[in-house]
Scaffold this motif. Structure first.
Motif, mmCIF file in Angstrom:
data_model
loop_
_atom_site.group_PDB
_atom_site.id
_atom_site.type_symbol
_atom_site.label_atom_id
_atom_site.label_comp_id
_atom_site.label_asym_id
_atom_site.label_seq_id
_atom_site.Cartn_x
_atom_site.Cartn_y
_atom_site.Cartn_z
ATOM 1 N N MET A 101 0.870 -1.167 0.000
ATOM 2 C CA MET A 101 0.000 0.000 0.000
ATOM 3 C C MET A 101 0.911 1.222 0.000
ATOM 4 O O MET A 101 1.701 1.408 0.932
ATOM 5 N N TYR A 102 0.796 2.021 -1.035
ATOM 6 C CA TYR A 102 1.552 3.265 -1.081
ATOM 7 C C TYR A 102 0.587 4.370 -0.682
ATOM 8 O O TYR A 102 -0.301 4.758 -1.449
ATOM 9 N N ASP A 103 0.725 4.844 0.539
ATOM 10 C CA ASP A 103 -0.225 5.791 1.112
ATOM 11 C C ASP A 103 0.227 7.227 0.883
ATOM 12 O O ASP A 103 1.056 7.758 1.616
ATOM 13 N N CYS A 104 -0.332 7.835 -0.145
ATOM 14 C CA CYS A 104 -0.060 9.246 -0.451
ATOM 15 C C CYS A 104 -1.313 10.083 -0.228
ATOM 16 O O CYS A 104 -1.502 11.135 -0.849
ATOM 17 N N SER A 105 -2.178 9.603 0.667
ATOM 18 C CA SER A 105 -3.490 10.224 0.851
ATOM 19 C C SER A 105 -3.435 11.619 1.457
ATOM 20 O O SER A 105 -4.405 12.378 1.360
ATOM 21 N N THR A 106 -2.336 11.972 2.101
ATOM 22 C CA THR A 106 -2.225 13.318 2.664
ATOM 23 C C THR A 106 -1.666 14.312 1.648
ATOM 24 O O THR A 106 -1.582 15.505 1.934
ATOM 25 N N GLU A 107 -1.292 13.826 0.473
ATOM 26 C CA GLU A 107 -0.785 14.700 -0.591
ATOM 27 C C GLU A 107 -1.960 15.347 -1.337
ATOM 28 O O GLU A 107 -3.108 14.909 -1.241
ATOM 29 N N GLU A 108 -1.650 16.382 -2.112
ATOM 30 C CA GLU A 108 -2.642 16.928 -3.029
ATOM 31 C C GLU A 108 -3.037 15.844 -4.023
ATOM 32 O O GLU A 108 -2.248 14.937 -4.313
ATOM 33 N N TYR A 109 -4.248 15.950 -4.557
ATOM 34 C CA TYR A 109 -4.780 14.891 -5.408
ATOM 35 C C TYR A 109 -3.849 14.543 -6.570
ATOM 36 O O TYR A 109 -3.569 13.361 -6.820
ATOM 37 N N LYS A 110 -3.337 15.539 -7.281
ATOM 38 C CA LYS A 110 -2.478 15.266 -8.442
ATOM 39 C C LYS A 110 -1.211 14.531 -8.033
ATOM 40 O O LYS A 110 -0.741 13.633 -8.742
ATOM 41 N N ALA A 111 -0.651 14.904 -6.888
ATOM 42 C CA ALA A 111 0.558 14.237 -6.402
ATOM 43 C C ALA A 111 0.256 12.802 -6.003
ATOM 44 O O ALA A 111 1.046 11.886 -6.272
ATOM 45 N N ASN A 112 -0.896 12.582 -5.385
ATOM 46 C CA ASN A 112 -1.319 11.241 -5.014
ATOM 47 C C ASN A 112 -1.422 10.368 -6.259
ATOM 48 O O ASN A 112 -0.887 9.261 -6.319
ATOM 49 N N VAL A 113 -2.077 10.892 -7.290
ATOM 50 C CA VAL A 113 -2.230 10.155 -8.543
ATOM 51 C C VAL A 113 -0.876 9.832 -9.162
ATOM 52 O O VAL A 113 -0.589 8.680 -9.531
ATOM 53 N N THR A 114 -0.024 10.831 -9.278
ATOM 54 C CA THR A 114 1.274 10.660 -9.947
ATOM 55 C C THR A 114 2.147 9.642 -9.227
ATOM 56 O O THR A 114 2.720 8.736 -9.850
ATOM 57 N N LYS A 115 2.239 9.759 -7.915
ATOM 58 C CA LYS A 115 3.106 8.867 -7.142
ATOM 59 C C LYS A 115 2.589 7.431 -7.139
ATOM 60 O O LYS A 115 3.360 6.476 -7.308
#
Length: 282
Positions: A101-115
């Motif tokens: 699970m790569y949890d980027c949920s605290t990032e901005e939406y675009k960053a979450n998508v990209t990462k």
């Protein structure tokens, strides 16, 4: 047998049951989880999370989990949960974890998508599955507590976009759930779960499963939850088992271990029965 997340969650989605994911920061926890799954002929997911690494390093966890999963008579997915950094997720993959699970949920939406999309690209090349999170599941206490959790609930329409853009295999949702001990009975948004399941077509993941009622579990699974994360309940059970052993007169670590394992097995057994995963091995 060692499998990835799709091997256990896609059948669960099709047949409307859920698979339990249990963190196991020592061999006793791993034994309790896998032995119970074998006894009940149930698929299971097992692993650790980045926040738990101070208790047992990723390398040490892999040393016992991967062989135990491979030797199990039931499908066992070894999953790295709440990976907060790209580097640790890569380490988990190299060590043999079959899912992250790569949890980027605290990032901005675009960053979450990209990462997350980049993680999916890398992982899928080697047969490793990926869980993402949209919205944010906070904690019931401490630094991760959210003042207004509903502000971070997963939006079904955005979730559909996120699923397509990232290519994830499962989606962790924020629908009124939280990590740790619930101070008050949670109110899950079952309509939201159903809407997200419909808009994404993905197996959905419920974090913060410890402390939910039996009714909450059953309804959430019927609405589209295919994976439920449990740690607090099994962690507390292990401690209670040790206390039970001490009261019974156990005077050494070796004599306490059976009490610890049996107490945790009772929790695992209860959860697997609630999730409907008992006897689901084809």
């Amino acid at each position: 047998m060692l499998v990835n997340m799709n091997d256990v969650l896609l059948p669960a989605k099709k047949r409307k049951y859920a698979v339990g994911f249990f963190n196991a920061v020592n061999v006793e926890m791993a034994r309790a989880i896998i032995e119970t799954a074998e006894e009940l002929h149930a698929p299971v997911m097992i692993g650790t999370a980045e926040i738990l690494l101070p208790a047992m390093s990723l390398e040490r966890v892999a040393e016992y989990l991967i062989p135990m999963a491979a030797k199990a008579s039931v499908p066992v997915c070894v999953h790295y949960d709440h990976g907060l950094t790209f580097e640790k997720c890569m380490e988990a993959i190299k060590l043999g974890f079959t899912s992250v699970m790569y949890d980027c949920s605290t990032e901005e939406y675009k960053a979450n998508v990209t990462k997350v999309a980049e993680m999916v690209r890398i992982c899928h090349e080697t047969g490793v599955t990926v869980e993402g999170e949209l919205g944010h599941v906070g904690d019931n206490e401490g630094a991760g507590k959210l003042a207004n959790p509903s502000d971070y609930f997963t939006d079904p329409e955005v979730a559909a976009d996120f699923a397509v853009l990232t290519g994830i295999d499962s989606l962790a949702v924020a629908v009124g759930n939280a990590h740790g001990d619930y101070k008050f009975p949670p109110r899950l948004d079952f309509g939201r779960i159903e809407a997200i399941a419909g808009s994404t077509g993905l197996p959905l993941v419920l974090h913060g499963g410890s402390g939910l009622s039996d009714s909450d579990f059953r309804t959430a699974v019927q609405k589209g939850i295919c994976k439920v994360n449990i740690f607090t309940d099994i962690d507390k059970a292990g401690k209670a088992g040790i206390e039970e052993g001490l009261k019974a007169g156990a005077s050494s670590i070796t004599s306490l271990i059976p009490y610890e394992i049996e107490a945790m097995k009772r929790v695992v057994r209860n959860k697997l029965e609630l999730f409907g995963s008992v006897g689901r091995i084809n």
